[in-house]
Enzyme design. Structure first.
Site, mmCIF file in Angstrom:
data_model
loop_
_atom_site.group_PDB
_atom_site.id
_atom_site.type_symbol
_atom_site.label_atom_id
_atom_site.label_comp_id
_atom_site.label_asym_id
_atom_site.label_seq_id
_atom_site.Cartn_x
_atom_site.Cartn_y
_atom_site.Cartn_z
ATOM 1 N N VAL A 1 -72.663 -6.510 50.194
ATOM 2 C CA VAL A 1 -71.794 -7.679 50.076
ATOM 3 C C VAL A 1 -70.513 -7.226 49.387
ATOM 4 O O VAL A 1 -70.560 -6.549 48.351
ATOM 5 C CB VAL A 1 -72.459 -8.800 49.258
ATOM 6 C CG1 VAL A 1 -71.533 -10.008 49.145
ATOM 7 C CG2 VAL A 1 -73.794 -9.202 49.880
ATOM 8 N N CYS A 2 -69.384 -7.574 49.974
ATOM 9 C CA CYS A 2 -68.084 -7.279 49.382
ATOM 10 C C CYS A 2 -67.955 -5.774 49.130
ATOM 11 O O CYS A 2 -68.236 -4.967 50.017
ATOM 12 C CB CYS A 2 -67.913 -8.102 48.110
ATOM 13 S SG CYS A 2 -66.233 -8.212 47.469
ATOM 14 N N THR A 3 -67.577 -5.369 47.921
ATOM 15 C CA THR A 3 -67.383 -3.948 47.638
ATOM 16 C C THR A 3 -68.698 -3.219 47.407
ATOM 17 O O THR A 3 -68.683 -2.042 47.003
ATOM 18 C CB THR A 3 -66.456 -3.752 46.428
ATOM 19 O OG1 THR A 3 -66.970 -4.502 45.316
ATOM 20 C CG2 THR A 3 -65.047 -4.221 46.748
ATOM 21 N N THR B 1 -65.493 -4.370 54.292
ATOM 22 C CA THR B 1 -65.621 -4.710 52.884
ATOM 23 C C THR B 1 -64.516 -5.715 52.571
ATOM 24 O O THR B 1 -63.832 -6.197 53.478
ATOM 25 C CB THR B 1 -65.524 -3.455 51.996
ATOM 26 O OG1 THR B 1 -65.801 -3.827 50.632
ATOM 27 C CG2 THR B 1 -64.143 -2.812 52.059
ATOM 28 N N ALA C 1 -67.627 -8.893 53.995
ATOM 29 C CA ALA C 1 -66.343 -8.940 53.291
ATOM 30 C C ALA C 1 -66.531 -9.606 51.920
ATOM 31 O O ALA C 1 -67.586 -9.481 51.306
ATOM 32 C CB ALA C 1 -65.325 -9.674 54.146
#
Length: 317
Positions: free
Chosen positions: A102-104, A122, A155
């Site tokens: 998730v995300c970074t 990302t 992202a």
């Protein structure tokens, strides 16, 4: 029962953890025996999130059971991870049936070599860095999540919820995912290849007022003549000067901006109305339904009829 193991570390983004966890927990509540959700930190010690919350893990990573789904959240802590965590991911990541970031959270997966040769995404602010640091990864900055084999990356923040819903739908079916989405008061309609930004957010706001007015005009009149010549006349510039100035100030060509606005407008009408495809294509400025179909396939990866079937609320009744 599928074991979902969430990796915790200091300065993790709390929503990256709790968003997907609430989705899987909601699915388990609706269908007991579907998921077992566990959290683990490197040494089993509590971690402090970037917002100041303290999370108490169930296990140390060394003692955690083998997961079906291994989920790595993001946050500021991904930029200064303990090398031991990278080593653990390198060893144990390939053993999971499903690897999710998730995300970074894509950053530690990349550092462990788990994204090499794969398409991934990302948070938009870190896509360029991820691509520079790891050229073996095909980084796509546009979609809210990407699924490549057993590896899924998403992202920023809330897109983790979208990805988790997609995984629940894969595991338990659309009705189960829809039940969770309704309970969490979120929409089960964002496809993974939906852009991280709307057209208005993806493009910068022009500095000069005539160009800002043109941007607003395009958004409010997708069915109008939006050729470069027509827009240049509205901005009181020559077509060549207008095209150069628009791209310089917005970071996007006029044609690309128009395309995104029209697809976005058509997508909303497909989701929220019962209007026919031919009517929607006219409303959004497409000369023919076939032109809209080509734009949908290019941008969203599916034809309008298929998009409506999958993402319109009416299709779930």
């Amino acid at each position: 029962m599928r074991t979902v193991l969430v990796v915790l570390f200091d300065d993790v983004q709390s929503l990256d953890v709790t968003g997907p966890v609430e989705v899987f927990a909601g699915a388990e509540a609706g269908r007991a025996g579907s998921y077992r959700i566990l959290t683990a930190s490197l040494d089993g010690a509590p971690v402090r999130t970037s917002s100041g919350l303290t999370l108490v893990p169930d296990h140390a990573l060394a003692d955690a059971p083998a997961p079906h789904t291994l989920l790595v959240p993001g946050g500021a802590g991904t930029r200064h991870l303990d090398p031991r965590l990278t080593d653990w991911l390198r060893e144990h990541g390939p053993r999971a049936e499903r690897l999710v970031s998730v995300c970074t959270g894509a950053i530690p997966l990349a550092a462990a070599g788990l994204l090499d040769g794969r398409r991934a995404t990302t948070h938009w602010a870190y896509c360029d860095k991820l691509a520079r640091d790891h050229p073996a990864i095909d980084v796509d900055p546009d979609p809210i999540y990407v699924r490549d084999g057993q590896v899924s990356t998403s992202a920023g923040v809330t897109s983790g919820i979208d990805l988790a819903l997609a995984l629940v739908e894969e595991d338990l079916g659309r009705d189960a995912a829809l039940m969770v989405a309704r309970y969490l008061v979120v929409f089960l309609r964002r496809p993974g290849n939906q852009a991280q930004f709307s057209a208005q957010l993806a493009a910068q706001t022009a500095q000069r007022e005539p160009l800002r007015e043109v941007q607003q005009w395009i958004t409010e009149h997708p069915d109008a003549d939006l050729s470069v010549e027509s827009l240049a006349t509205r901005a009181r510039l020559s077509p060549r000067h207008f095209a150069r100035a628009f791209q310089a100030e917005t970071g996007m060509t006029p044609g690309r901006y128009v395309e995104r606005v029209r697809v976005e407008h058509a997508r909303r009408l497909m989701e929220d109305t019962a209007d026919g495809i031919e009517e929607i294509s006219r409303t959004c400025g497409y000369r023919t339904p076939e032109a809209m179909r080509r734009a949908f396939v290019k941008t969203l990866g599916s034809a309008p009829a298929e998009y409506r079937r999958r993402f319109s609320p009416a299709s779930t009744r």
